[in-house]
Design a protein around this motif. Sequence first.
Motif, PDB file in Angstrom:
ATOM      1  N   SER A   1       0.836  -1.195   0.000  1.00  7.31           N
ATOM      2  CA  SER A   1       0.000   0.000   0.000  1.00  7.31           C
ATOM      3  C   SER A   1       0.871   1.245   0.000  1.00  7.31           C
ATOM      4  CB  SER A   1      -0.910   0.012   1.229  1.00  7.31           C
ATOM      5  OG  SER A   1      -1.703  -1.158   1.272  1.00  7.31           O
ATOM      6  N   ALA A   2       0.284   2.364  -0.369  1.00  7.41           N
ATOM      7  CA  ALA A   2       1.038   3.611  -0.425  1.00  7.41           C
ATOM      8  C   ALA A   2       1.617   3.980   0.934  1.00  7.41           C
ATOM      9  CB  ALA A   2       0.149   4.742  -0.939  1.00  7.41           C
ATOM     10  N   GLY A   3       0.937   3.586   2.003  1.00  6.01           N
ATOM     11  CA  GLY A   3       1.419   3.914   3.339  1.00  6.01           C
ATOM     12  C   GLY A   3       2.328   2.870   3.953  1.00  6.01           C
ATOM     13  N   SER A   4       2.644   1.811   3.230  1.00  6.29           N
ATOM     14  CA  SER A   4       3.533   0.779   3.764  1.00  6.29           C
ATOM     15  C   SER A   4       4.940   1.337   3.966  1.00  6.29           C
ATOM     16  CB  SER A   4       3.593  -0.421   2.822  1.00  6.29           C
ATOM     17  OG  SER A   4       2.323  -1.010   2.636  1.00  6.29           O
ATOM     18  N   ALA A   5       5.623   0.810   4.963  1.00  6.77           N
ATOM     19  CA  ALA A   5       6.988   1.250   5.260  1.00  6.77           C
ATOM     20  C   ALA A   5       7.918   0.050   5.183  1.00  6.77           C
ATOM     21  CB  ALA A   5       7.044   1.889   6.645  1.00  6.77           C
ATOM     22  N   LEU A   6       8.658  -0.080   4.094  1.00  8.32           N
ATOM     23  CA  LEU A   6       9.570  -1.211   3.941  1.00  8.32           C
ATOM     24  C   LEU A   6      10.794  -1.000   4.832  1.00  8.32           C
ATOM     25  CD1 LEU A   6       9.350  -1.813   0.089  1.00  8.32           C
ATOM     26  CD2 LEU A   6       8.080  -2.928   1.931  1.00  8.32           C
ATOM     27  N   PRO A   7      11.223  -2.020   5.550  1.00  7.93           N
ATOM     28  CA  PRO A   7      12.304  -1.865   6.532  1.00  7.93           C
ATOM     29  C   PRO A   7      13.598  -1.307   5.916  1.00  7.93           C
ATOM     30  CG  PRO A   7      11.252  -4.006   6.750  1.00  7.93           C
ATOM     31  CD  PRO A   7      10.709  -3.398   5.496  1.00  7.93           C
TER      32      PRO A   7
END
Length: 249
Positions: A130-136
Motif C-alpha cells: 500500500s502507499a502507506g507501507s513502510a519497507l524496513p
Amino acid sequence: MLVLLPPSETKRGGGDGPPLYLGTLSFAELDPLRKQLVDELVELAGDVLASRAALGLSPRQDAEIAHNVALWSAPTLPAWHRYTGVLYDALDVASLRGAAAARAAGRLAIGSALFGLIRATDPVPAYRLSAGSALPGRPALAARWRPLLESVLATLADAGLVVDLRSGSYAALGRLPGAVTVTVLAERPDGSRRVVSHHNKTHKGRLARLLASSRAEPADAAAVATIARRAGMRVECPASTELSIVVPA
C-alpha cells in the motif's frame, strides 16, 4: 483524456497470463524502481513477522504475504481485472463491449505503490503493498516514487485532460497540478454537507465508467461535469479543476 484510478487493497487471485515481466508494463522509465520494489517485497516475504509489521497485516492475512513470495513467478491478470472492491465493482469493466471497451482501455490508468503507474490492461500478479507501507530500512514510498512519477504524469497532462480519482495517499506518490480532482459530498435534508470517505468509491467508479466509455472527449472540468449530469449524476464545479459529486446523506 486520461482517467487516473487508485488501486485497491483487495485483489483477485490467480490469473491466466504469463509471470510478471516488466517489459510488458507501460511507462518503461519506471522499471528500475519497479524491479527494486518487487525484489524487496520478495525478500521481505521470507520473514512473516516483518512482513506483517511493514504491510500492516494481521495473521489472518498471511495469504497476502504468500502472494509477495511469488511475485516473479505467479500468473498475471490485466490490472483492471486484478483489482476488486467498491470502485471496481462500479466501474464494471467486464460489461463494457466493443468501442466502449476499447476507449476504456486507452483512457484508464491506475496508480500503484508497487508499479507506480500502469495502464488498465497491463498484466500484473496479485500482491500486497500500500502507499502507506513502510519497507524496513528504506525511504518512504512517496519519496522514492515522486521524482519518477511526477515527470511521467506531467508528460501525460501535456497530452490532454487528466481526471485524477486517486485517494490522498496515492496522489502523494506523484502530484499532478492542473488535473481535475473529484470530491463526493453527502447533503443532508437541511442543506448541510459533509465529505464522503469510504463510500465515495462507488460514485467515483461510476464516474470513471462514464468517462472511460464516453464518445465525448472532454477538455476541462465543465465538460466532464456535463457527461456526468447527462447520466443523472448531480455534479458541481466549485473551481476550474475541481468537481463535487453531491449525493443524499
